[in-house]
Design a protein around this motif. Structure first.
Motif, PDB file in Angstrom:
ATOM      1  N   THR A 176     -26.192  -0.527  12.335  1.00 51.60           N
ATOM      2  CA  THR A 176     -25.170  -0.201  11.342  1.00 51.60           C
ATOM      3  C   THR A 176     -25.253   1.250  10.861  1.00 51.60           C
ATOM      4  O   THR A 176     -24.231   1.884  10.615  1.00 51.60           O
ATOM      5  CB  THR A 176     -25.283  -1.148  10.133  1.00 51.60           C
ATOM      6  OG1 THR A 176     -26.636  -1.142   9.665  1.00 51.60           O
ATOM      7  CG2 THR A 176     -24.918  -2.568  10.528  1.00 51.60           C
ATOM      8  N   SER A 181     -19.052   6.756  10.075  1.00 49.06           N
ATOM      9  CA  SER A 181     -18.828   6.481   8.664  1.00 49.06           C
ATOM     10  C   SER A 181     -17.527   5.712   8.461  1.00 49.06           C
ATOM     11  O   SER A 181     -16.491   6.050   9.032  1.00 49.06           O
ATOM     12  CB  SER A 181     -18.780   7.795   7.880  1.00 49.06           C
ATOM     13  OG  SER A 181     -18.529   7.556   6.518  1.00 49.06           O
ATOM     14  N   GLY A 182     -17.586   4.673   7.656  1.00 52.46           N
ATOM     15  CA  GLY A 182     -16.396   3.879   7.348  1.00 52.46           C
ATOM     16  C   GLY A 182     -16.146   2.717   8.284  1.00 52.46           C
ATOM     17  O   GLY A 182     -15.214   1.941   8.061  1.00 52.46           O
ATOM     18  N   ILE A 184     -17.885  -0.093   8.887  1.00 52.97           N
ATOM     19  CA  ILE A 184     -18.087  -1.397   8.265  1.00 52.97           C
ATOM     20  C   ILE A 184     -16.960  -1.696   7.289  1.00 52.97           C
ATOM     21  O   ILE A 184     -16.403  -2.805   7.267  1.00 52.97           O
ATOM     22  CB  ILE A 184     -19.456  -1.446   7.564  1.00 52.97           C
ATOM     23  CG1 ILE A 184     -20.583  -1.354   8.591  1.00 52.97           C
ATOM     24  CG2 ILE A 184     -19.601  -2.715   6.736  1.00 52.97           C
ATOM     25  CD1 ILE A 184     -21.966  -1.325   7.997  1.00 52.97           C
ATOM     26  N   GLU A 185     -16.598  -0.723   6.473  1.00 55.64           N
ATOM     27  CA  GLU A 185     -15.533  -0.917   5.495  1.00 55.64           C
ATOM     28  C   GLU A 185     -14.214  -1.257   6.180  1.00 55.64           C
ATOM     29  O   GLU A 185     -13.489  -2.170   5.750  1.00 55.64           O
ATOM     30  CB  GLU A 185     -15.379   0.338   4.644  1.00 55.64           C
ATOM     31  CG  GLU A 185     -14.324   0.213   3.549  1.00 55.64           C
ATOM     32  CD  GLU A 185     -14.187   1.486   2.729  1.00 55.64           C
ATOM     33  OE1 GLU A 185     -13.318   1.524   1.837  1.00 55.64           O
ATOM     34  OE2 GLU A 185     -14.947   2.435   2.993  1.00 55.64           O
ATOM     35  N   SER A 186     -13.877  -0.546   7.251  1.00 55.35           N
ATOM     36  CA  SER A 186     -12.614  -0.814   7.939  1.00 55.35           C
ATOM     37  C   SER A 186     -12.643  -2.164   8.651  1.00 55.35           C
ATOM     38  O   SER A 186     -11.606  -2.828   8.775  1.00 55.35           O
ATOM     39  CB  SER A 186     -12.308   0.303   8.936  1.00 55.35           C
ATOM     40  OG  SER A 186     -13.310   0.380   9.941  1.00 55.35           O
ATOM     41  N   VAL A 188     -14.208  -4.876   7.535  1.00 57.84           N
ATOM     42  CA  VAL A 188     -13.966  -5.870   6.484  1.00 57.84           C
ATOM     43  C   VAL A 188     -12.485  -5.865   6.083  1.00 57.84           C
ATOM     44  O   VAL A 188     -11.875  -6.930   5.894  1.00 57.84           O
ATOM     45  CB  VAL A 188     -14.861  -5.591   5.270  1.00 57.84           C
ATOM     46  CG1 VAL A 188     -14.534  -6.537   4.123  1.00 57.84           C
ATOM     47  CG2 VAL A 188     -16.330  -5.711   5.641  1.00 57.84           C
ATOM     48  N   LYS A 189     -11.892  -4.690   5.959  1.00 55.12           N
ATOM     49  CA  LYS A 189     -10.476  -4.616   5.575  1.00 55.12           C
ATOM     50  C   LYS A 189      -9.570  -5.240   6.623  1.00 55.12           C
ATOM     51  O   LYS A 189      -8.572  -5.890   6.292  1.00 55.12           O
ATOM     52  CB  LYS A 189     -10.078  -3.160   5.336  1.00 55.12           C
ATOM     53  CG  LYS A 189     -10.619  -2.582   4.032  1.00 55.12           C
ATOM     54  CD  LYS A 189     -10.100  -1.173   3.794  1.00 55.12           C
ATOM     55  CE  LYS A 189     -10.571  -0.644   2.454  1.00 55.12           C
ATOM     56  NZ  LYS A 189     -10.086   0.749   2.193  1.00 55.12           N
ATOM     57  N   GLU A 192      -9.723  -8.843   5.989  1.00 50.46           N
ATOM     58  CA  GLU A 192      -9.055  -9.189   4.730  1.00 50.46           C
ATOM     59  C   GLU A 192      -7.539  -9.212   4.878  1.00 50.46           C
ATOM     60  O   GLU A 192      -6.860 -10.084   4.317  1.00 50.46           O
ATOM     61  CB  GLU A 192      -9.455  -8.194   3.634  1.00 50.46           C
ATOM     62  CG  GLU A 192     -10.895  -8.340   3.161  1.00 50.46           C
ATOM     63  CD  GLU A 192     -11.294  -7.265   2.181  1.00 50.46           C
ATOM     64  OE1 GLU A 192     -12.261  -7.482   1.427  1.00 50.46           O
ATOM     65  OE2 GLU A 192     -10.647  -6.186   2.173  1.00 50.46           O
ATOM     66  N   MET A 209     -23.612  -3.995   4.130  1.00 52.03           N
ATOM     67  CA  MET A 209     -23.555  -2.921   3.142  1.00 52.03           C
ATOM     68  C   MET A 209     -23.871  -1.589   3.793  1.00 52.03           C
ATOM     69  O   MET A 209     -24.876  -1.443   4.470  1.00 52.03           O
ATOM     70  CB  MET A 209     -24.536  -3.184   2.000  1.00 52.03           C
ATOM     71  CG  MET A 209     -24.470  -2.148   0.887  1.00 52.03           C
ATOM     72  SD  MET A 209     -25.582  -2.548  -0.481  1.00 52.03           S
ATOM     73  CE  MET A 209     -25.227  -1.180  -1.604  1.00 52.03           C
ATOM     74  N   GLU A 210     -22.989  -0.613   3.591  1.00 53.04           N
ATOM     75  CA  GLU A 210     -23.231   0.722   4.127  1.00 53.04           C
ATOM     76  C   GLU A 210     -24.249   1.452   3.245  1.00 53.04           C
ATOM     77  O   GLU A 210     -24.684   0.948   2.215  1.00 53.04           O
ATOM     78  CB  GLU A 210     -21.920   1.498   4.204  1.00 53.04           C
ATOM     79  CG  GLU A 210     -20.913   0.882   5.180  1.00 53.04           C
ATOM     80  CD  GLU A 210     -19.802   1.834   5.547  1.00 53.04           C
ATOM     81  OE1 GLU A 210     -20.061   2.787   6.296  1.00 53.04           O
ATOM     82  OE2 GLU A 210     -18.672   1.617   5.096  1.00 53.04           O
TER      83      GLU A 210
END
Length: 786
Positions: A176, A181-182, A184-186, A188-189, A192, A209-210
């Motif tokens: 991870t 960068s980003g 993991i967040e993207s 999850v989005k 969602e 968690m980043e």
């Protein structure tokens, strides 16, 4: 040393722009490197040489597709619906598809389709069927069910028996921290957006968690509190601002330099945070010590700013040099442990401290050269005059308190020993582990995910164990029969809930079994299961032409704790030995270094007791906005021991050098204790308050490891400064009297004279005018006689 630093301070004061330009060039170089090389931090806890790490490293070679970072998403159905409902199920399938199609995520459906096309000739499918048949159903209640699409199970996704939630486990192509960068967040989005069509709530696990923000609102508040303390202590915005400037430049160069090298050397996020904490706290404290001495030389001894700065660097600067050296020695001691993660932390933090000391000895006098006499505004001079006019009647406040400690040395000594001893009691129950989702506060997604998985699937699904099965015959694949036998044996071990085949390499020589415990990742029952699997591994492997190894969260936590427990005594011995030598050289006394070390033992015991009570037992968490109980992080004891020892010796250095200075200049032992306490205790109180403020700010960091480190350092400094250094040390000095400075004659001849108190400086470069007040006079004001 004092003469050399005096000349260095005089040069920097006289040539301020030359020194400032040099440091600006260094900062520009660091910023340039950062611009050319992006920052790359890690959250991986890797301890080479442990059984768990061996298994992981072997899998990286034999089954590289299993070496990427783990991802886990929990999908919660609406309260009035179930996963099996048409709309909800359709949204879930769309969300799963979005995740598997996302960049840097491995899509197991492709590999599964290829295996299905092989029919009965697929070794993976035959192995799956054999393991499923041998392992049977869950041993604790109803087992989760697979999510079906077109009549076929969707790989990596299971649905809880009551249909309230679905659990998706998948892998990234890389670890991870190596992902762009980003990512993991993207990811999850993307899940969602599709899940929202069915009213599904998406909760990522702690593994998703980043890297946390290095600086947050808590850390900023800590620095603001430090600024207020500086302003109150020094009474001038200019004087208060200089230590902050030094600290900020120090962390920019030290931590920024480490970031610039992160593309070459793997740097853990905790290493960066530790260097940041130490750089800020030590930079402010050391600069405060120099500025306070300079102002005292101006206001009390009547020196001009140039001479006062030079002498402050020559005297207080010598103490700063050796105080910083002690911190660096304590950090460097981590290198003997032989753990790469700790070595990296030590090097980065020690380098930041070294940079900070150099800044205090060069950049600070240069900045003082720009400020000149403005360092002591008129109101400060008038205040000193008023205090001088009333000094004969009331005496300095700190001197009066020091005199009380000397007069009541026995009660003070008893209290200083009993308080940390009582606080240390919870440490006897200290358990160590690694942070899991349960370590996060209730309102976080990581904690909500952990709780939902525990309720819907069972606590063991939050930390499944990985069993690596390797063929003992080179090139010969594992047979379904042998895998089934291994799975059957594993399910018979107490504490095992289920066993399933998670993957197999293309040659069939390596397989991964997922073993789900019936207890949580940090529970003692799970640790017992890991131990039982390891004890039975030889027996399980017999006659199966296979070897069995175990890894996973709990197995890794056990190995980390055991390894650190083994090396801690060696580390403590090295640090104490080296630091005792430094303290012996500085103070030329046998008792002072021994007292300092005994005091530190009380400090560290009380620190671990408080950390256990707050984080493991949950005491007083409401006062700090915490609500998660968890084991003490395995890395914490060895890190905190080193850092606290170095910082504790800072206060020892500042306080006792003032006492020794008074003693060398002719004061009797009791008077020297009071005089030294009077001169140094105020700045020690301010410095400790600043450090506690900075460290306490990190208690509000999102990452549990950083949260515990911030609390432990803040609590340790609070105890050491106020209970040990400002109570135990003066009481002990008063009790020992002249024996406090005893040193065998033969040893006195062997040891070099480091002149920390500046006595050589006073002889070779006398003061331009006689001192305004003799230290013995101060002693008489306090009512202490020889």
């Amino acid at each position: 040393m004092s003469v050399l630093l005096y000349r260095l301070g005089r040069f920097a004061y006289g040539k301020p722009w030359l020194v400032i330009a040099g440091w600006l060039a260094v900062m520009a170089g660091v910023v340039g490197l950062l611009a050319a090389s992006p920052v790359k931090l890690s959250n991986e806890v890797r301890i080479d040489g442990t059984p768990s790490q061996h298994v992981i490293d072997d899998l990286t070679v034999s089954l590289p597709e299993a070496s990427g970072g783990q991802g886990m998403l929990v999908f919660k159905a609406p309260d009035d619906a179930r996963i099996g409902d048409t709309t909800v199920r359709s949204a879930l399938l769309a969300a799963v598809d979005a995740v598997y199609r996302h960049d840097h995520v491995i899509d197991p459906r492709k590999a599964l389709a290829e295996e299905v096309a092989k029919g009965d000739g697929s070794p993976l499918l035959r192995a799956q069927a054999a393991v499923a048949g041998a392992a049977g159903r869950s041993s604790s209640g109803e087992a989760p069910l697979p999510l079906l699409a077109n009549g076929q199970p969707v790989p990596g996704v299971v649905v809880s028996a009551d249909g309230s939630a679905a659990l998706m486990q998948f892998q990234f192509e890389e670890q991870t921290y190596e992902l762009p960068s980003g990512t993991i967040e993207s990811t999850v989005k993307a899940a969602e957006q599709q899940a929202a069509r069915g009213g599904l709530e998406v909760l990522p696990s702690a593994s998703m968690m980043e890297i946390p923000d290095i600086v947050g609102i808590g850390e900023i508040v800590g620095v603001v509190v430090a600024a207020i303390v500086l302003l109150v202590t020094l009474g001038s915005v200019v004087a208060a601002g200089l230590p902050l400037v030094i600290a900020l430049v120090g962390v920019t160069v030290g931590v920024g330099g480490a970031f610039a090298l992160s593309a070459v050397f793997e740097i853990h996020s905790l290493a960066a945070v530790l260097a940041l904490m130490l750089g800020l706290a030590v930079g402010i404290d050391y600069a405060l010590f120099i500025v306070n001495r300079e102002r005292r030389l101006i206001l009390e001894d009547g020196l001009d700013a140039h001479e006062a700065t030079s002498r402050a660097v020559g005297t207080a600067g010598t103490a700063v040099f050796f105080a910083g050296s002690t911190v660096i020695i304590a950090l460097a001691g981590l290198l003997v442990v032989g753990i790469t993660l700790l070595s990296t932390m030590a090097v980065i933090a020690a380098a930041t401290i070294a940079v900070t000391v150099l800044l205090v000895l060069t950049l600070l006098p240069a900045l003082l050269g720009l400020v000149k006499e403005g360092i002591c505004p008129d109101r400060a001079r008038r205040r000193v005059q008023r205090q001088s006019a009333t000094a004969d009647r009331v005496g300095p406040r700190t001197a009066r308190w020091g005199a009380r400690l000397v007069r009541h040395k026995y009660p003070a000594l008893a209290a200083a020993v009993l308080i940390p001893a009582v606080l240390a009691i919870p440490a006897a129950d200290m358990r160590m582990g690694l942070p899991s989702g349960a370590s996060y506060n209730t309102g976080t997604m990581q904690r909500q995910s952990y709780d939902l998985v525990s309720d819907a699937f069972g606590p063991g699904y939050n930390g499944p164990l990985m069993i690596a099965v390797n063929s003992t015959t080179k090139g010969r694949p594992l047979t379904p029969t042998s895998l089934a036998a291994v799975a059957s044996d594993l399910t018979k071990i107490k504490g095992a809930t289920s066993v399933s085949l998670a993957g197999m390499n293309s040659t069939g020589t390596t397989a991964i079994l997922t073993l789900v415990p019936d207890s949580g990742p940090n529970d003692d029952a799970t640790k017992d299961l890991v131990t039982a699997v390891r004890d039975a591994s030889t027996q399980i492997s017999e006659g199966r032409s296979a070897t069995v190894g175990i890894t996973g969260f709990t197995a890794l936590a056990i190995d980390v704790s055991d390894r650190l427990a083994d090396v801690l005594p060696l580390y403590v011995a090295v640090v104490l030995g080296l630091s005792l030598i430094v303290l012996l050289l500085v103070f030329r006394s046998v008792m002072v270094p021994v007292t300092a070390t005994v005091g530190f033992v009380l400090t560290i015991a009380a620190t671990f007791g408080l950390t256990t009570a707050v984080f493991q037992w949950g005491w007083l968490q409401g006062l700090m906005g915490l609500d998660a109980t968890a084991p003490v992080v395995s890395l914490l004891p060895i890190i905190i021991t080193g850092v606290l020892y170095g910082l504790a010796m800072d206060y020892q250095m500042f306080l006792v050098t003032s006492m020794r200075e008074a003693h060398i200049h002719g004061d009797a032992p009791s008077v020297a204790t009071v005089v030294g306490f009077s001169r140094a205790s105020g700045v020690v109180v301010a410095a400790a308050t600043i450090m506690v403020s900075v460290f306490a700010g990190f208690v509000f960091n999102a990452q549990p490891m950083i949260k515990q480190a911030g609390f432990a350092l803040a609590a340790g400094i609070l105890i050491d400064a106020f209970v040990i250094r400002l109570t135990l040390v003066p009481a002990t000095m008063a009790l020992a009297r002249e024996k406090a400075w005893w040193l065998p004659a033969w040893l006195d001849r062997l040891l070099p004279n480091l002149d920390v108190e500046g006595d050589t400086l006073a002889q070779r470069i006398p003061l331009p005018r006689p001192a305004a007040a003799e230290s013995r006079t101060t002693g008489q004001k306090t009512g202490i006689s020889a």
